[in-house]
Scaffold this motif. Structure first.
Motif, PDB file in Angstrom:
ATOM      1  N   ILE A   1       0.750  -1.156   0.000  1.00 52.28           N
ATOM      2  CA  ILE A   1       0.000   0.000   0.000  1.00 52.28           C
ATOM      3  C   ILE A   1       0.835   1.286   0.000  1.00 52.28           C
ATOM      4  CG2 ILE A   1      -0.954   0.684   2.057  1.00 52.28           C
ATOM      5  CD1 ILE A   1      -2.150  -2.160   1.072  1.00 52.28           C
ATOM      6  N   PHE A   2       2.121   1.468   0.297  1.00 51.38           N
ATOM      7  CA  PHE A   2       2.776   2.750   0.568  1.00 51.38           C
ATOM      8  C   PHE A   2       3.960   3.028  -0.341  1.00 51.38           C
ATOM      9  CE2 PHE A   2       5.373   5.440   3.559  1.00 51.38           C
ATOM     10  CZ  PHE A   2       4.532   6.533   3.529  1.00 51.38           C
ATOM     11  N   GLY A   3       4.361   2.109  -1.169  1.00 53.72           N
ATOM     12  CA  GLY A   3       5.503   2.360  -2.036  1.00 53.72           C
ATOM     13  C   GLY A   3       5.284   3.542  -2.940  1.00 53.72           C
TER      14      GLY A   3
ATOM     15  N   LEU B   1       7.296  10.945  -2.916  1.00 53.86           N
ATOM     16  CA  LEU B   1       7.883  11.854  -1.927  1.00 53.86           C
ATOM     17  C   LEU B   1       9.369  12.036  -2.173  1.00 53.86           C
ATOM     18  CD1 LEU B   1       7.479  13.540   0.601  1.00 53.86           C
ATOM     19  CD2 LEU B   1       7.854  11.492   1.970  1.00 53.86           C
ATOM     20  N   SER B   2      10.054  10.960  -2.517  1.00 57.18           N
ATOM     21  CA  SER B   2      11.487  11.088  -2.724  1.00 57.18           C
ATOM     22  C   SER B   2      11.792  11.972  -3.917  1.00 57.18           C
ATOM     23  CB  SER B   2      12.119   9.706  -2.930  1.00 57.18           C
ATOM     24  OG  SER B   2      11.653   9.097  -4.108  1.00 57.18           O
ATOM     25  N   GLY B   3      10.952  11.915  -4.941  1.00 58.24           N
ATOM     26  CA  GLY B   3      11.208  12.717  -6.127  1.00 58.24           C
ATOM     27  C   GLY B   3      10.900  14.181  -5.935  1.00 58.24           C
TER      28      GLY B   3
ATOM     29  N   ALA C   1      -0.366   9.880   0.847  1.00 58.84           N
ATOM     30  CA  ALA C   1       0.398  10.672  -0.115  1.00 58.84           C
ATOM     31  C   ALA C   1       0.115  12.153   0.071  1.00 58.84           C
ATOM     32  CB  ALA C   1       0.055  10.231  -1.538  1.00 58.84           C
ATOM     33  N   ALA C   2      -1.160  12.505   0.250  1.00 57.88           N
ATOM     34  CA  ALA C   2      -1.520  13.913   0.440  1.00 57.88           C
ATOM     35  C   ALA C   2      -0.863  14.476   1.697  1.00 57.88           C
ATOM     36  CB  ALA C   2      -3.037  14.053   0.522  1.00 57.88           C
ATOM     37  N   GLN C   3      -0.875  13.689   2.770  1.00 61.42           N
ATOM     38  CA  GLN C   3      -0.267  14.162   4.017  1.00 61.42           C
ATOM     39  C   GLN C   3       1.250  14.261   3.880  1.00 61.42           C
ATOM     40  OE1 GLN C   3      -1.672  15.319   6.625  1.00 61.42           O
ATOM     41  NE2 GLN C   3       0.078  15.457   8.023  1.00 61.42           N
TER      42      GLN C   3
ATOM     43  N   ILE D   1       3.750  12.849 -10.639  1.00 57.97           N
ATOM     44  CA  ILE D   1       2.527  12.204 -10.159  1.00 57.97           C
ATOM     45  C   ILE D   1       2.180  12.737  -8.779  1.00 57.97           C
ATOM     46  CG2 ILE D   1       1.468  10.012  -9.509  1.00 57.97           C
ATOM     47  CD1 ILE D   1       3.188   8.651 -11.581  1.00 57.97           C
ATOM     48  N   ARG D   2       0.924  13.125  -8.605  1.00 66.40           N
ATOM     49  CA  ARG D   2       0.409  13.635  -7.342  1.00 66.40           C
ATOM     50  C   ARG D   2      -0.789  12.778  -6.917  1.00 66.40           C
ATOM     51  NH1 ARG D   2       4.446  15.799  -7.964  1.00 66.40           N
ATOM     52  NH2 ARG D   2       5.087  17.961  -7.590  1.00 66.40           N
ATOM     53  N   PRO D   3      -1.188  12.870  -5.654  1.00 67.70           N
ATOM     54  CA  PRO D   3      -2.353  12.085  -5.225  1.00 67.70           C
ATOM     55  C   PRO D   3      -3.577  12.296  -6.105  1.00 67.70           C
ATOM     56  CG  PRO D   3      -1.254  13.036  -3.331  1.00 67.70           C
ATOM     57  CD  PRO D   3      -0.572  13.614  -4.535  1.00 67.70           C
TER      58      PRO D   3
END
Length: 382
Positions: free
Chosen positions: A31-33, A39-41, A281-283, A326-328
């Motif tokens: 679920i979090f990859g 986030l890293s990018g 992702a949003a948080q 890519i965004r949420p």
């Protein structure tokens, strides 16, 4: 109720489709990859110290058996389309064979500006192929068992990376995906640390859900001395926007029984897990995290400790940079309908509805956008 033998693609003969014969545009996480890569990018470009600590915290493993197979040299860059397999496990201890409690695929089209996220039911009734590495001869059973069968190490402790390899092979058979470009195993217990490091996560709860497992204070409910299940007070997640702590978020996405407020069972749990991915992702991308170096460092280190990643020659940072657009809001969640497989009056698992076969054809041919316009019910808008 659907009644049939197996929840796999099978042969395509005998049923027409508007997607047959269409020229292909191109030849992929529980679920979090997704969040880690995004986030890293977006947050770590130029922050060399954080990048090094983040990369160093993440567990690495040969999740696809590439070393034994003599994998080809690393590509010079990452280009779409991509398919990334994300598997969530909830291990009891190092001696217990793991089961895959969440199985998701992130598909990124060749434009690399959006993504599609879909889940496979853990009870999907499939053919799991033989896997000599674990002395497994093959079986027709529920999909989540592939992780367990493949993790067997005769005379040794279970190896989740080896289990992931068999699960990936099985998922490829089910979906028709020829090769996954990356994969990740996410330890659910680590989610609590990640969420708490971010200061919690806000989710829109679609209906009241009552916990099967936890009391309102987070303690595990007592076992029922007179039978199955648990007794005592239950944690309750009211309908509406709720800010959840780590244990609450993990508990909420585990629920899957109608009597606890999830009328569509495992399909509802899949939906909640997908919603959780987007909320996380949003948080993670919020100003509260990305502009706070101390909090960002805690989040990344907690995330790294919860993840085993294989980029098949690329690091998670490489993927983060490749997926930086890519965004949420442009991760489209997909729901794949299905129903029960019943044989001889006994429940065997789940199988996909017929239109899912066409979904996999559209995915293979990079035609998901027009396909979803024709099949809006597969778009998860909740």
């Amino acid at each position: 109720m659907l009644v049939g033998k197996a929840g796999r693609r099978g042969k395509r003969g005998g049923r027409s489709s508007v997607w047959r014969g269409v020229p292909r545009w191109a030849q992929v996480c529980t679920i979090f990859g997704v969040i880690l890569m995004v986030l890293s990018g977006t947050s770590l470009v130029g922050a060399e110290a954080l990048m090094a600590r983040y990369e160093g915290a993440i567990g690495k493993a040969d999740l696809f058996g590439d070393q034994a197979a003599g994998a080809s040299a690393r590509k010079s860059d990452i280009k779409g389309p991509l398919n990334i397999l994300l598997v969530g496990i909830d291990p009891r201890d190092d001696d217990t064979l793991p089961l895959s409690d969440a199985i998701m695929v992130l598909h990124v089209p060749k434009e690399m500006d959006r993504a599609y996220l879909f889940s496979l039911p853990r009870d999907l009734y499939v053919d799991i192929p033989q896997f000599p590495k674990a002395e497994f001869g093959g079986a027709t059973t529920k999909l989540n068992a592939a992780m367990s069968f493949g993790s067997r190490v005769p005379g040794g402790k279970p190896d989740p990376a080896r289990g992931f390899e068999l699960l990936a092979i099985t998922v490829q058979q089910v979906t028709g995906i020829k090769r996954f470009d990356a994969g990740a195993i996410i330890n659910f217990n680590g989610f609590k640390k990640i969420v708490d490091a971010m200061g919690g996560v806000t989710m829109n709860i679609e209906r009241e859900v009552r916990s099967e497992h936890r009391e309102p204070n987070g303690k595990h409910r007592k076992g029922n001395p007179n039978g199955d299940g648990y007794i005592g007070p239950q944690a309750v997640y009211p309908k509406g926007k709720q800010h959840l702590s780590g244990w609450q978020a993990l508990d909420y996405v585990r629920q899957r029984y109608p009597e606890n407020g999830v009328p569509d069972g495992d399909y509802g749990r899949q939906r909640h897990q997908q919603q959780f991915v987007k909320a996380m992702a949003a948080q993670a991308l919020s100003a509260d995290v990305v502009t706070n170096p101390v909090k960002l460092d805690k989040v990344l280190r907690a995330a790294g400790e919860s993840l085993i990643f294989s980029g098949r020659g690329h690091s998670v940072i490489d993927f983060g940079l490749a997926l930086k657009d890519i965004r949420p809001g442009n991760i489209q969640m997909i729901k794949l309908p299905g129903g029960a497989v019943v044989e001889g009056g006994k429940y065997r698992g789940e199988r996909f509805a017929p239109e899912v076969d066409d979904f996999f054809v559209a995915l293979e041919r990079e035609l998901l956008d027009p396909f979803l316009l024709e099949h809006p019910k597969l778009v998860n808008r909740s």
